[in-house]
Design a protein around this motif. Structure first.
Motif, PDB file in Angstrom:
ATOM      1  N   GLN A   1     -69.018  -4.929  47.225  1.00  0.00           N
ATOM      2  CA  GLN A   1     -68.282  -5.858  46.377  1.00  0.00           C
ATOM      3  C   GLN A   1     -68.823  -5.778  44.962  1.00  0.00           C
ATOM      4  O   GLN A   1     -70.038  -5.865  44.744  1.00  0.00           O
TER       5      GLN A   1
ATOM      6  N   PHE B   1     -60.230  -5.646  53.222  1.00  0.00           N
ATOM      7  CA  PHE B   1     -60.437  -5.829  51.769  1.00  0.00           C
ATOM      8  C   PHE B   1     -59.893  -7.185  51.348  1.00  0.00           C
ATOM      9  O   PHE B   1     -58.992  -7.740  51.977  1.00  0.00           O
ATOM     10  N   TRP B   2     -60.441  -7.750  50.276  1.00  0.00           N
ATOM     11  CA  TRP B   2     -60.071  -9.115  49.854  1.00  0.00           C
ATOM     12  C   TRP B   2     -59.769  -9.238  48.362  1.00  0.00           C
ATOM     13  O   TRP B   2     -59.412 -10.313  47.904  1.00  0.00           O
TER      14      TRP B   2
ATOM     15  N   HIS C   1     -57.133  -7.595  45.749  1.00  0.00           N
ATOM     16  CA  HIS C   1     -56.050  -6.618  45.667  1.00  0.00           C
ATOM     17  C   HIS C   1     -55.710  -6.289  44.225  1.00  0.00           C
ATOM     18  O   HIS C   1     -56.088  -6.983  43.289  1.00  0.00           O
TER      19      HIS C   1
ATOM     20  N   SER D   1     -56.302  -2.207  47.671  1.00  0.00           N
ATOM     21  CA  SER D   1     -57.648  -2.712  47.388  1.00  0.00           C
ATOM     22  C   SER D   1     -58.030  -2.453  45.931  1.00  0.00           C
ATOM     23  O   SER D   1     -57.626  -1.467  45.317  1.00  0.00           O
TER      24      SER D   1
ATOM     25  N   HIS E   1     -63.597  -2.566  44.399  1.00  0.00           N
ATOM     26  CA  HIS E   1     -64.558  -2.071  45.400  1.00  0.00           C
ATOM     27  C   HIS E   1     -64.994  -3.187  46.341  1.00  0.00           C
ATOM     28  O   HIS E   1     -66.184  -3.304  46.685  1.00  0.00           O
ATOM     29  N   SER E   2     -64.070  -4.006  46.780  1.00  0.00           N
ATOM     30  CA  SER E   2     -64.389  -5.154  47.637  1.00  0.00           C
ATOM     31  C   SER E   2     -63.783  -4.915  49.014  1.00  0.00           C
ATOM     32  O   SER E   2     -62.624  -5.267  49.271  1.00  0.00           O
ATOM     33  N   TRP E   3     -64.568  -4.317  49.917  1.00  0.00           N
ATOM     34  CA  TRP E   3     -64.072  -3.983  51.236  1.00  0.00           C
ATOM     35  C   TRP E   3     -65.218  -3.812  52.227  1.00  0.00           C
ATOM     36  O   TRP E   3     -66.386  -3.693  51.848  1.00  0.00           O
TER      37      TRP E   3
ATOM     38  N   ASN F   1     -58.041   3.606  48.522  1.00  0.00           N
ATOM     39  CA  ASN F   1     -56.702   3.369  49.059  1.00  0.00           C
ATOM     40  C   ASN F   1     -56.046   4.663  49.526  1.00  0.00           C
ATOM     41  O   ASN F   1     -55.434   4.713  50.603  1.00  0.00           O
TER      42      ASN F   1
ATOM     43  N   TYR G   1     -55.784  -7.079  54.915  1.00  0.00           N
ATOM     44  CA  TYR G   1     -56.120  -7.918  53.769  1.00  0.00           C
ATOM     45  C   TYR G   1     -56.684  -9.248  54.264  1.00  0.00           C
ATOM     46  O   TYR G   1     -56.083  -9.933  55.090  1.00  0.00           O
TER      47      TYR G   1
END
Length: 1051
Positions: free
Chosen positions: A775, A808-809, A811, A871, A874-876, A932, A944
């Motif tokens: 993240q 991922f959160w 978008h 995404s 870089h939050s995954w 992605n 998501y």
């Protein structure tokens, strides 16, 4: 910046237009606009002035007598031949001598010892000019406007208000913001404290965020193209911009007050180096420090240095402010001209001619007025020497300070020159300047100093409705019209001054023409400098800000026509003569208690006191310190203890001991492992993460991002810079794990994915969990990081999930803030917008080079529009083996992208950028979206996770990817073989180019290396066996000899 002497005949037209921009100026008192109102030598006595005066008159009488005796015109032949010309010459000579006597007398009065520093620094006929050293305005956005551009959002500016009072500063800023909004800028407003103009600012920029000490570090300044900070009170907020990742954001700091300038000489005198250093470091952070007046940044002798001691080359001047008009309007509402004249001993029928000079100096006005006397002298002789002149003329000089020595000496000069009693008066600039201006009937600007900015005293005089006579200086001619707003006269031409003055006088009173000029000047002065001010700031923003690829360019400055101050918003204050005007000069207690200048003074004073106390304590402690003999005794004790320890260990080695059960051996082994020290490693963090299925690494690159990082067992920091790592944490040092990040160039162009490369490099030594996540610190700054509820949902879901899924959160649309719906913007169109329109072309070329595809084969993977989210930031989270596969793909893609970049015809060229800041982070925006493409085409399920509610929703379902997915290019077997081919080439030294990025981004491993390592291990094993056999053989041949106890030599 500095003091520049320029000949008086130089062309001022071009010089004045270099900085024909304006700035906001705070108004703490009615006299605040006039600089140098505090004189360190204000206690000069009258006795210091008179000796110079008497010396002059003795010298003057001797000179006049000599001239009379040696006059070559006293010849009879000349009288008989040229009687008319001789008499005319005597009249002219007498007139000139009277002017010279008056000029010399005034110069001797004002030329006291206090004027020596300036007289030594400046020669007669020169002037001071402010020259910016580092800030040079170019062509602005002309080049960018001529290029094709895909922008979808307006440029964003953060505005930090030092206060929110209804004063001239708020009037200027509101006018500036409204006009910049017309050009297309969008503002987010922050304030250090609340105030009476809060509602006005809300209507301008929406909700206002009040910044307190605890909020300074929790604002993501990176979303703005630039920051504008107003007032010294914004210093603490600026401190949050002094560290990365915010240090490179353009900052314009508008300094309108001279509060700090008046304190700086005291700091220098007391030797407050720490306090000066603190202010200088804050000033150096600003990209541009903008002053509203040329006297503020200029470098003068020590008594007049103002802010020059803090100059780091970023000072700039934008002149123009409504402060003078505001001051005059409010003063005229609360004072009456007749009453002021009565209080000062003037009659209503008196014609008051106010002579003003440059307010650039304060006490050092002797040369300025001495030169001006050459022009004004004939006026004094004509209107103040004879009683038969129609009307009663009084000449008032506004200069210096108001000590009795100046006024008495000036009256003595008037009596010696035969001027009427009371015809000349003196007022100092440290008195009520507005009252002197309001009493006047005519204002004569007689300064010999050609100022770079429009003189503030003329603006106030015009606002009061006073007709003005001024020299035809370029900066004045630029803004007013001769015969309409003022009357011009040629400088150093007394005859032309007499002509201009006569236009204002009719039968001993002001003429109708003078009243017409005064009325026209009053109307013009109200908004005279507004246009220059606003266009000046607009031009500065164009040259200073970095406009990213996704931002629209602001409209051209030519759209700003007939700009005027927003007086309608302050109508009530103007009509009733009220406003927030704290009187600093009389020691406003509330201001002194709250101003950051005085608060810092108290803090540093307490710090110095505590340091003095500690130094005294250290002196007493030094008396009790250990001597050399004490250290010798201590070394003897340590040697003896070491000898006993060594002897005990040798005895224990010879004694038979039970090896113990396996549990004890295992426990001791685990204990020894725990005792191993790892730099900056904390056992607490490792223990907290024990049993967790996932660890999310938060990537950051500077101390400014620390407040956005999380604490707890789920997160661990990943620092891209060793120096920026948090002190009391177990954050991972990316540079230590991947030496490539030691190079600033690669750390900047790779950004967060460089930290991922460092984790993937020997991942078993740092991460041993089935799931791994990342993240960016920006997720918290943009309010899209996981809430506590979402974290709990994620942990529970991962415990149950057995398949290959990427959660991922953050978008893409949320990150960019793009207007419109998803139907209008596709994945590749958004990528183009973020990368200067070249994302598709760059991705296709890199993909083609990576797989060595021929030109006729399509090389851009399709990313269909199916209503799903992509995404960002870089939050995954994904399984650790999938992460390693993604890193394998990313390393090869980044290397292909770098190869295209290095093979370009132009050095340091970056087609993926439209600004210098984007050029610095060239690959970052493409690599951010790369996950992605890989997840979609490699067949990973994409889910998501709502960061607030924790709800889960699958994106781009697998059954909808049929016909779109390029699975053959993302097959693990293919990627592994490509990785081994590159590793073999690197191992053999067969580099395809000089700057080959791939071997530097992680492990280099292929079958040959594995076999070589296995052979090396086998060789070491056999070598060990051989040495063991040789040792046993030697023991059998010669037997075993025991070493004598206690004979080992101590070190």
């Amino acid at each position: 910046m500095g003091r520049t002497s320029i000949p008086p005949d130089s062309d001022d037209e071009n010089a004045s237009t270099n900085n024909t921009t304006t700035s906001l100026l705070s108004f703490h008192s009615i006299r605040e606009r006039l600089r140098f109102k505090r004189n360190p030598n204000h206690s000069q006595a009258k006795s210091q002035v008179k000796p110079a005066l008497h010396r002059y008159f003795r010298r003057n009488r001797h000179t006049n007598g000599t001239a009379a005796v040696s006059n070559p015109l006293n010849r009879k032949g000349l009288f008989s031949l040229f009687p008319f010309y001789f008499m005319a010459f005597l009249v002219v000579f007498g007139f000139a001598m009277a002017s010279m006597v008056l000029q010399s007398s005034i110069a001797s009065v004002f030329g006291s010892e206090t004027g020596l520093p300036v007289r030594e620094a400046m020669k007669l006929g020169t002037r001071l000019r402010f020259a910016p050293r580092r800030v040079v305005l170019g062509d602005g956005l002309d080049r960018l406007r001529s290029q094709p551009r895909i922008g979808v959002r307006p440029p964003r500016i953060g505005l930090i208000l030092g206060n929110m009072k209804k004063d001239p500063r708020s009037l200027m800023l509101i006018t500036l913001v409204k006009n910049l909004q017309r050009l297309g800028y969008v503002f987010k407003i922050y304030a250090v404290e609340n105030g009476t103009s809060h509602s006005m600012w809300e209507r301008m920029g929406g909700q206002i965020s009040i910044l307190g000490p605890e909020q300074y570090g929790h604002v993501d300044w990176s979303i703005f193209e630039g920051i504008i900070a107003d007032s010294l009170e914004a210093k603490e907020a600026i401190s949050s911009l002094m560290q990365e990742p915010f240090h490179s954001i353009p900052l314009i700091w508008v300094i309108q007050e001279d509060t700090l300038a008046n304190r700086l000489p005291l700091y220098v005198e007391k030797g407050s180096k720490n306090l000066l250093s603190d202010w200088k470091s804050t000033f150096s952070r600003a990209s541009v420090v903008v002053f509203p007046d040329f006297s503020l940044p200029v470098n003068l002798p020590i008594n007049y240095m103002l802010y020059s001691v803090l100059d780091t080359g970023n000072f700039f001047v934008i002149t123009g402010s409504p402060v003078d008009v505001w001051a005059a309007e409010i003063y005229s509402k609360n004072h009456v001209k007749y009453q002021l004249r009565k209080e000062n001993g003037f009659l209503l029928d008196d014609i008051l001619v106010l002579v003003v000079g440059s307010s650039f100096f304060y006490d050092e006005l002797s040369w300025d007025y001495a030169v001006a006397m050459h022009d004004i002298g004939p006026l004094l002789i004509k209107y103040a020497r004879r009683s038969n002149v129609e009307g009663s003329f009084k000449f008032v000089f506004l200069c210096g300070n108001s000590t009795d020595g100046y006024n008495n000496a000036l009256q003595e000069v008037a009596s010696r020159l035969g001027l009427l009693q009371g015809s000349i008066r003196h007022y100092g600039l440290n008195t009520d300047v507005n009252s002197v201006l309001l009493m006047a009937d005519i204002v004569l600007y007689g300064s010999s100093q050609v100022e770079q900015g429009f003189p503030s005293l003329i603006i106030r005089a015009m606002t009061f409705g006073i007709p003005v006579i001024t020299p035809d200086y370029p900066i004045i001619k630029k803004h007013v019209i001769d015969g309409a707003n003022v009357i011009f006269y040629q400088k150093h031409n007394p005859g032309d001054l007499m002509r201009a003055f006569s236009l204002f006088i009719s039968n001993g009173k002001l003429s109708k023409f003078a009243r017409t000029v005064a009325l026209s000047g009053r109307l013009l002065a109200k908004n005279m400098l507004a246009s220059d001010c606003i266009t000046g700031y607009a031009r500065l923003l164009e040259n200073l800000l970095n406009f990213p690829s996704d931002a629209l360019l602001p409209g051209p400055i030519s759209q700003l026509q007939q700009v005027s101050w927003e007086w309608n918003l302050f109508r009530k204050e103007m009509e009733h003569g009220i406003g927030d005007i704290p009187n600093i000069e009389q020691g406003d207690a509330s201001y002194r208690n709250s101003s950051v200048v005085y608060v810092l003074e108290k803090e540093f004073t307490n710090l110095v006191d505590s340091m003095d106390f500690s130094e005294n304590g250290n002196q007493s402690w030094a008396q009790d310190s250990l001597t050399e003999g004490d250290w010798d005794v201590l070394r003897d004790i340590e040697n003896f203890e070491e000898y006993e320890t060594l002897e005990r260990q040798e005895l224990e080695e010879r004694m038979d001991s039970d090896s113990g059960v396996w549990d004890d051996i295992y426990r001791k082994a685990r204990k020894s492992e725990k005792l191993k020290f790892e730099a900056n490693e904390r056992d607490e963090g490792e223990l907290e993460r024990t049993g967790q299925p996932v660890c999310i690494y938060e990537i950051y690159g500077g101390a400014g991002a620390w407040p956005f990082l999380h604490h707890g067992s789920l997160y661990r920091g990943l620092s891209l810079s060793t120096a920026a790592r948090r002190l009391r944490s177990d954050d991972v040092d990316a540079v230590g794990r991947l030496p490539l990040l030691n190079f600033t160039y690669y750390r900047d162009i790779l950004c967060e994915i460089g930290g991922m490369f460092s984790i993937a490099n020997r991942v078993d030594s740092i991460h041993k969990r089935p799931w791994i996540g990342f993240q960016s610190w920006r997720a918290a700054g943009r309010k899209v990081s996981l809430s506590i509820r979402a974290e709990k949902v994620l942990e529970e879901t991962l415990q149950e999930t057995k398949s290959d899924v990427m959660y991922f959160w953050a978008h893409l649309d949320m990150d960019g803030g793009f207007p419109g719906s998803n139907k209008e913007l596709t994945f590749w169109s958004i990528c183009d917008i973020l990368n200067g329109g070249y994302c598709r072309a760059a991705f296709e070329d890199a993909f083609r080079k990576m797989y060595d595809l021929p030109s006729h084969i399509e090389a851009l993977p399709p990313m269909p529009v199916d209503g799903g989210l992509w995404s960002a930031l870089h939050s995954w989270v994904m399984p650790t083996p999938s992460f390693l596969e993604f890193m394998m793909f990313s390393r090869m893609f980044a290397d292909s992208l770098d190869a295209l970049h290095n093979n370009s015809s132009e050095a340091n060229m970056c087609l993926l950028s439209s600004s210098d800041l984007e050029k610095k982070h060239c690959y970052c925006r493409v690599l951010e979206l790369l996950v992605n493409v890989w997840a979609y085409h490699s067949g990973r399920k994409m889910v998501y996770l709502d960061p607030l509610s924790g709800s889960l929703k699958e994106q781009h379902p697998m059954d909808q990817r049929n016909g779109f997915r390029w699975g053959k290019y993302f097959n693990f077997t293919l990627l592994k073989s490509m990785d081994e081919d590159l590793a073999e080439a690197a191992d053999d030294g067969d580099h395809p180019r000089e700057k080959w990025l791939w071997p530097l981004t992680g492990e280099v491993h292929w079958q040959g290396i594995y076999e070589r390592e296995r052979e090396e291990r086998y060789r070491l094993k056999m070598d060990k066996k051989r040495k063991t056999k040789e040792k046993l053989f030697e023991r059998l041949r010669h037997g075993y000899r025991q070493a004598t106890l206690g004979r080992k030599k101590l070190i």
